[in-house]
Design a protein around this motif. Structure first.
Motif, short mmCIF file in Angstrom:
data_model
loop_
_atom_site.label_atom_id
_atom_site.label_comp_id
_atom_site.label_asym_id
_atom_site.label_seq_id
_atom_site.Cartn_x
_atom_site.Cartn_y
_atom_site.Cartn_z
N UNK A 107 0.57 -1.14 -0.13
CA UNK A 107 0.00 -0.04 -0.43
C UNK A 107 0.87 1.38 -0.10
N UNK A 108 2.14 1.08 0.78
CA UNK A 108 3.43 2.99 1.14
C UNK A 108 3.40 2.78 -0.38
N UNK A 109 3.53 1.52 -1.53
CA UNK A 109 3.98 1.81 -2.71
C UNK A 109 3.69 2.06 -3.41
N UNK A 110 1.74 1.89 -3.56
CA UNK A 110 1.18 2.49 -4.50
C UNK A 110 0.39 3.86 -3.93
N UNK A 111 0.88 4.61 -2.75
CA UNK A 111 1.29 5.85 -2.49
C UNK A 111 1.28 6.43 -3.01
N UNK A 112 2.78 6.28 -3.14
CA UNK A 112 4.25 7.14 -3.82
C UNK A 112 3.87 6.99 -4.76
N UNK A 113 3.77 5.75 -5.74
CA UNK A 113 3.53 5.49 -7.21
C UNK A 113 2.92 6.41 -7.66
N UNK A 114 1.29 6.45 -6.75
CA UNK A 114 0.06 7.14 -7.66
C UNK A 114 0.47 8.82 -6.71
N UNK A 115 1.56 8.99 -6.07
CA UNK A 115 1.68 10.30 -6.13
C UNK A 115 2.75 10.92 -7.04
N UNK A 116 3.61 10.32 -7.41
CA UNK A 116 4.12 10.18 -8.58
C UNK A 116 3.36 10.59 -10.12
N UNK A 117 2.02 9.63 -9.77
CA UNK A 117 1.29 9.79 -11.22
C UNK A 117 0.63 11.40 -10.99
N UNK A 118 0.61 11.66 -9.74
CA UNK A 118 -0.07 13.21 -10.30
C UNK A 118 0.82 14.20 -10.79
N UNK A 119 2.40 14.21 -9.43
CA UNK A 119 3.13 15.06 -9.96
C UNK A 119 3.30 15.16 -11.87
N UNK A 120 3.38 14.11 -12.40
CA UNK A 120 3.83 13.70 -13.49
C UNK A 120 2.62 14.20 -13.84
N UNK A 121 1.55 14.46 -13.89
CA UNK A 121 0.40 14.43 -14.77
C UNK A 121 -0.17 13.48 -15.47
N UNK A 122 0.64 11.81 -15.31
CA UNK A 122 0.13 10.91 -16.21
C UNK A 122 0.41 9.90 -14.71
N UNK A 123 -0.35 8.72 -15.92
CA UNK A 123 0.02 7.63 -15.32
C UNK A 123 1.75 7.29 -16.46
N UNK A 124 1.35 7.61 -17.56
CA UNK A 124 2.41 7.16 -18.47
C UNK A 124 4.11 6.90 -18.00
N UNK A 125 4.02 8.72 -17.61
CA UNK A 125 5.41 9.04 -17.46
C UNK A 125 6.05 8.09 -16.19
N UNK A 126 5.44 7.34 -15.28
CA UNK A 126 5.37 6.41 -13.86
C UNK A 126 6.37 5.49 -14.83
N UNK A 127 7.12 4.86 -13.56
CA UNK A 127 7.61 3.64 -13.37
C UNK A 127 8.03 2.52 -11.95
N UNK A 128 7.69 1.69 -12.10
CA UNK A 128 8.32 0.99 -10.63
C UNK A 128 7.53 -0.55 -10.81
N UNK A 129 8.01 -0.73 -9.60
CA UNK A 129 7.67 -3.02 -9.85
C UNK A 129 6.91 -2.39 -8.32
#
Length: 150
Positions: A107-129
């Protein structure tokens, strides 16, 4: 002091229905009844209800809780059996905690992931595992969505 089922429900957060059900299932044979047949809970009974609630919340079955209550009422000759039962339950709680900690990392990972998505303005710009939740998350600056100017 004696408590009514309503008072016990209020004190414990359990419903009167749940308390009656537990009594019907043999989890509270220690509760006395007054001449009118109404349950009267003592302070000790409240402690036992609290323990029953704890055991139930940690995943112990009603059958196993009933067994504990039955052997507890037999007194000191069942001390070793009760100790073994609680050691086993502690091990189960430790396993539950370990599983919850793994879920928390995800869940912590997903929070960081979606924070990055919001910062980038798109999920397409974000990578992680997600299978490696402690690893960093990267934003590809070339894929960021540029904010529209007003």
């Amino acid at each position: 002091m004696a408590y009514s089922i309503g008072q016990v429900a209020e004190k414990t957060g359990l419903s009167a229905y749940t308390l009656r059900y537990y009594d019907h299932e043999g989890l509270m044979p220690f509760v006395q009844r007054n001449p009118a047949g109404r349950r009267e809970f003592s302070e000790h009974d409240l402690d036992m209800v609290d323990l029953i609630t704890c055991l139930k919340a940690t995943g112990m079955t009603l059958k196993d809780i009933r067994h504990f209550v039955e052997i507890a009422m037999e007194g000191d000759r069942t001390l070793n059996e009760r100790l073994a039962l609680f050691r086993k339950q502690r091990d189960q709680v430790d396993q539950q905690i370990a599983q919850l900690q793994a879920y928390r990392r995800k869940v912590d990972y997903k929070v960081r992931y979606f924070e990055a998505c919001c910062e980038a303005g798109t999920e397409a710009a974000v990578t992680g595992d997600c299978d490696l939740p402690d690893m960093p998350i990267y934003i590809d600056d070339a894929l960021r969505v540029k904010p529209a100017h007003k």
